[in-house]
Design an enzyme around this catalytic site. Sequence first.
Site, PDB file in Angstrom:
ATOM      1  N   TYR A  88       0.841  -1.196   0.000  1.00  0.00           N
ATOM      2  CA  TYR A  88       0.000   0.000   0.000  1.00  0.00           C
ATOM      3  C   TYR A  88       0.880   1.251   0.000  1.00  0.00           C
ATOM      4  O   TYR A  88       0.655   2.187  -0.773  1.00  0.00           O
ATOM      5  CB  TYR A  88      -0.927  -0.019   1.220  1.00  0.00           C
ATOM      6  CG  TYR A  88      -1.731   1.247   1.411  1.00  0.00           C
ATOM      7  CD1 TYR A  88      -2.756   1.586   0.536  1.00  0.00           C
ATOM      8  CD2 TYR A  88      -1.470   2.107   2.475  1.00  0.00           C
ATOM      9  CE1 TYR A  88      -3.499   2.748   0.705  1.00  0.00           C
ATOM     10  CE2 TYR A  88      -2.206   3.271   2.655  1.00  0.00           C
ATOM     11  CZ  TYR A  88      -3.212   3.583   1.771  1.00  0.00           C
ATOM     12  OH  TYR A  88      -3.940   4.745   1.940  1.00  0.00           O
ATOM     13  N   GLU A 111     -11.596   6.395   5.406  1.00  0.00           N
ATOM     14  CA  GLU A 111     -10.964   7.171   6.482  1.00  0.00           C
ATOM     15  C   GLU A 111     -11.929   7.322   7.652  1.00  0.00           C
ATOM     16  O   GLU A 111     -11.521   7.277   8.817  1.00  0.00           O
ATOM     17  CB  GLU A 111     -10.501   8.540   5.982  1.00  0.00           C
ATOM     18  CG  GLU A 111      -9.334   8.508   5.014  1.00  0.00           C
ATOM     19  CD  GLU A 111      -8.005   8.052   5.611  1.00  0.00           C
ATOM     20  OE1 GLU A 111      -7.892   7.917   6.847  1.00  0.00           O
ATOM     21  OE2 GLU A 111      -7.074   7.819   4.826  1.00  0.00           O
ATOM     22  N   TRP A 141      -5.170   1.610  10.285  1.00  0.00           N
ATOM     23  CA  TRP A 141      -5.389   1.567   8.839  1.00  0.00           C
ATOM     24  C   TRP A 141      -5.225   0.133   8.326  1.00  0.00           C
ATOM     25  O   TRP A 141      -5.912  -0.273   7.387  1.00  0.00           O
ATOM     26  CB  TRP A 141      -4.444   2.527   8.124  1.00  0.00           C
ATOM     27  CG  TRP A 141      -4.691   2.517   6.651  1.00  0.00           C
ATOM     28  CD1 TRP A 141      -3.857   2.044   5.684  1.00  0.00           C
ATOM     29  CD2 TRP A 141      -5.879   2.939   5.961  1.00  0.00           C
ATOM     30  NE1 TRP A 141      -4.449   2.157   4.441  1.00  0.00           N
ATOM     31  CE2 TRP A 141      -5.692   2.700   4.579  1.00  0.00           C
ATOM     32  CE3 TRP A 141      -7.091   3.495   6.378  1.00  0.00           C
ATOM     33  CZ2 TRP A 141      -6.659   3.001   3.615  1.00  0.00           C
ATOM     34  CZ3 TRP A 141      -8.055   3.787   5.419  1.00  0.00           C
ATOM     35  CH2 TRP A 141      -7.835   3.543   4.061  1.00  0.00           C
TER      36      TRP A 141
END
Length: 196
Positions: free
Chosen positions: A26, A48, A56
């Site tokens: 990522y 988010e 995350w």
Amino acid sequence: MSSLIVGTDGLSRPSWAAQDPLMRDYYDTEWGMPIRDEQGLFERVSLEAFQSGLSWATILRKRDSFRAAFSQFDPELVAKFTDADIERLMEDAGIVRNKRKILATINNAKATLQLREKGGLVEFVWGFKPIDTPQPETLEEIPTQSPESVALSKALKKEGFSFVGPTTMFALMEAIGIVDTHLVGSHRRGSSGVWA
């Protein structure tokens, strides 16, 4: 002390992106790269919001399930979600089953459609790009919000969005390249093309 770790490939990454292969991929290919399409940006705003209070990595591991559950984050489709869809989502173990965040995503899809009358979500969000970007050498030097993320948060709330606080919006701005918080010395610093 540097917050960078040199990997076996000889590339420098921050500690959060140096261990887990999913996070490393990522970081290397997506994080900080410009998102300039409505659907892509709506997805990032949504994820988010779901990430708020979580890691995350948790969201990233569930991203495919999120995409399936939320019609690939097509705002036109999500805006039409019904009570039956909300029930379905609350039963879906593949996503984060937080009713407030689910309702916020549906609400934000509707707000995204409304924003088309003012130029659209992409133009709106990118309108908060600052004059310059941080130059952090350590993770501790990376801010968690900025005057621009505070202003973006207030502006989106005024347009009817929810779960778009200043810290969440700063994370969005980092993720989509509006600011470059790659550490100085990282192989990704400056890779977005937004910041020289």
